[in-house]
Design a protein around this motif. Structure first.
Motif, short mmCIF file in Angstrom:
data_model
loop_
_atom_site.label_atom_id
_atom_site.label_comp_id
_atom_site.label_asym_id
_atom_site.label_seq_id
_atom_site.Cartn_x
_atom_site.Cartn_y
_atom_site.Cartn_z
N THR A 1 0.84 -1.21 0.00
CA THR A 1 0.00 0.00 0.00
C THR A 1 0.87 1.25 0.00
N ALA A 2 1.91 1.26 0.85
CA ALA A 2 2.79 2.43 0.92
C ALA A 2 3.49 2.65 -0.41
N ALA A 3 4.02 1.57 -1.01
CA ALA A 3 4.75 1.71 -2.27
C ALA A 3 3.80 2.17 -3.39
N TYR A 4 2.60 1.62 -3.42
CA TYR A 4 1.65 2.01 -4.46
C TYR A 4 1.30 3.50 -4.33
N ARG A 5 1.07 3.91 -3.09
CA ARG A 5 0.70 5.33 -2.87
C ARG A 5 1.83 6.27 -3.27
N GLN A 6 3.06 5.79 -3.10
CA GLN A 6 4.22 6.59 -3.48
C GLN A 6 4.60 6.39 -4.95
N ARG A 7 3.80 5.63 -5.67
CA ARG A 7 4.04 5.34 -7.10
C ARG A 7 5.38 4.67 -7.33
N MET A 8 5.73 3.78 -6.41
CA MET A 8 6.98 3.04 -6.59
C MET A 8 6.65 1.65 -7.11
N PRO A 9 7.44 1.14 -8.07
CA PRO A 9 7.20 -0.21 -8.56
C PRO A 9 7.55 -1.26 -7.51
N ILE A 10 6.89 -2.39 -7.61
CA ILE A 10 6.99 -3.40 -6.55
C ILE A 10 7.50 -4.71 -7.14
N LEU A 11 8.45 -5.32 -6.44
CA LEU A 11 9.04 -6.59 -6.85
C LEU A 11 8.64 -7.66 -5.84
N LEU A 12 7.90 -8.68 -6.30
CA LEU A 12 7.52 -9.77 -5.41
C LEU A 12 8.46 -10.95 -5.67
N LYS A 13 9.16 -11.36 -4.61
CA LYS A 13 10.11 -12.46 -4.76
C LYS A 13 9.58 -13.66 -4.00
N GLY A 14 9.76 -14.84 -4.58
CA GLY A 14 9.37 -16.03 -3.82
C GLY A 14 9.13 -17.21 -4.73
N PRO A 15 9.12 -18.40 -4.13
CA PRO A 15 8.91 -19.60 -4.94
C PRO A 15 7.51 -19.63 -5.53
N THR A 16 7.33 -20.45 -6.55
CA THR A 16 6.02 -20.54 -7.19
C THR A 16 5.00 -21.15 -6.22
N GLY A 17 3.77 -20.71 -6.35
CA GLY A 17 2.68 -21.31 -5.57
C GLY A 17 2.64 -20.89 -4.13
N CYS A 18 3.27 -19.75 -3.79
CA CYS A 18 3.26 -19.36 -2.37
C CYS A 18 2.33 -18.17 -2.13
N GLY A 19 1.58 -17.72 -3.14
CA GLY A 19 0.55 -16.72 -2.88
C GLY A 19 0.77 -15.36 -3.50
N LYS A 20 1.76 -15.20 -4.37
CA LYS A 20 2.07 -13.87 -4.92
C LYS A 20 0.91 -13.34 -5.79
N THR A 21 0.42 -14.22 -6.67
CA THR A 21 -0.64 -13.78 -7.58
C THR A 21 -1.92 -13.45 -6.80
N ARG A 22 -2.23 -14.33 -5.86
CA ARG A 22 -3.44 -14.08 -5.06
C ARG A 22 -3.32 -12.76 -4.29
N PHE A 23 -2.11 -12.49 -3.80
CA PHE A 23 -1.86 -11.24 -3.06
C PHE A 23 -2.10 -10.03 -3.96
N VAL A 24 -1.58 -10.07 -5.18
CA VAL A 24 -1.77 -8.91 -6.08
C VAL A 24 -3.27 -8.74 -6.39
N GLU A 25 -3.97 -9.85 -6.58
CA GLU A 25 -5.41 -9.76 -6.85
C GLU A 25 -6.12 -9.09 -5.67
N ALA A 26 -5.73 -9.50 -4.47
CA ALA A 26 -6.36 -8.93 -3.27
C ALA A 26 -6.03 -7.44 -3.14
N MET A 27 -4.78 -7.08 -3.45
CA MET A 27 -4.38 -5.67 -3.31
C MET A 27 -5.08 -4.80 -4.35
#
Ligand code: ADP
Length: 270
Positions: free
Chosen positions: A25-51
């Motif tokens: 939320t903080a990065a989005y409000r500051q218009r900063m790009p966001i890098l999600l790191k992590g193994p496949t299937g750990c929730g990154k896509t679901r997180f972006v959908e929720a955000m």
């Protein structure tokens, strides 16, 4: 390339794991790009959908692969009824409309592709449309999110440092056991006890020191197993189909996984 443009109507189910919601939320409000790191299937896509849902923005998702060209992202001229017509790519659409653009597995894309991200990712927030001889300034509500799996990239495919240093990084890992159990129950409808066995199986596989598995058991494959179980498949058969099969083609490694399944999953009828 598969892309989707969606505005979620129902709130996607997402269990926060750490401080990722506040950071995003903080990065989005500051218009900063966001890098999600992590193994496949750990929730990154679901997180972006929720955000995207929480921030009230449409989400444009692009699954990156090694044939992805800059034109695939930005747009190209197409022949329509004898005329050539410019058609925006998914990134351009997101930039114009103020959507959140999620580039999944960005290191899979060719490096010349990721170069179009540079002027977008810094304070300029401009997308060069070379073929049109112009560039566009991003809508203030536009957000850029990329993900990658640090586990299986080659050095060559690593993100450029100059791209990385423009980003706010959020590191994902598998949820802790209690949370993973609740997620499996919520996503599949299996009972808590079955979910707990699957979590223990997942942890046993994650502890394996093996070079033959490209990936260990993700939350996703545990949920897939649970979903097969809800269809009446015996638990061990479900785990062989949704965990052992997808994780390896190597017969020795597969046998090892099947032994772990026998040890951790109770399934008298299988
Ligand atoms: P990734 O994008 O990291 O490969 P996904 O977001 O597709 O992984 O996650 C795989 C599945 O695991 C999701 O479809 C969802 O069912 C589940 N999942 C993982 N983590 C969470 C979480 N924190 N909250 C809710 N569901 C989750």
């Amino acid at each position: 390339m598969s892309t989707t443009l969606e505005r979620e109507t129902a709130r996607p189910y997402y269990e926060p794991v750490g401080d990722e919601v506040a950071t995003f939320t903080a990065a989005y409000r500051q218009r900063m790009p966001i890098l999600l790191k992590g193994p496949t299937g750990c929730g990154k896509t679901r997180f972006v959908e929720a955000m995207a849902h929480q921030l009230g923005r449409p989400l444009v998702t692009v699954s990156c692969h090694d044939d992805l060209t800059a034109a695939d992202l930005v747009g190209r001229y197409l022949l329509r009824g004898g005329e050539t017509e410019w058609v925006d790519g998914p990134l351009t659409r997101a930039v114009r409309t103020g959507a959140i653009c999620y580039l999944d597995e960005v290191v899979e894309a060719r490096q010349d592709t990721t170069v179009v991200l540079h002027p977008l990712a810094d304070h300029r927030r401009r997308l060069p449309l070379e073929r049109l001889g112009t560039d566009i300034v991003a809508d203030p509500r536009f957000g850029l999110v990329v993900s990658y799996n640090p586990g299986y990239q080659s050095v060559l495919k690593d993100l450029k440092d100059s791209t990385r240093q423009r980003m706010v990084a959020i590191t994902f890992d598998y949820p802790d056991p209690e949370l993973e159990q609740s997620i499996i129950v919520a996503e599949s409808g299996v009972g808590a006890e079955t979910a707990s066995e699957l979590v223990r199986l997942g942890h046993a596989i994650r502890r394996l020191e093996t070079g033959t598995l490209r990936e260990v058991a993700s939350t996703r494959v545990l949920i897939s197993t649970a979903r097969l179980i809800t269809e009446g498949l015996p638990a061990r058969a479900a785990a062989r189909a949704a965990v052992a099969g997808p994780l390896t083609d190597d017969p020795v490694a597969a046998r090892g996984l099947c032994e772990l399944i026998e040890a951790y999953v109770s399934s008298p009828q299988s």
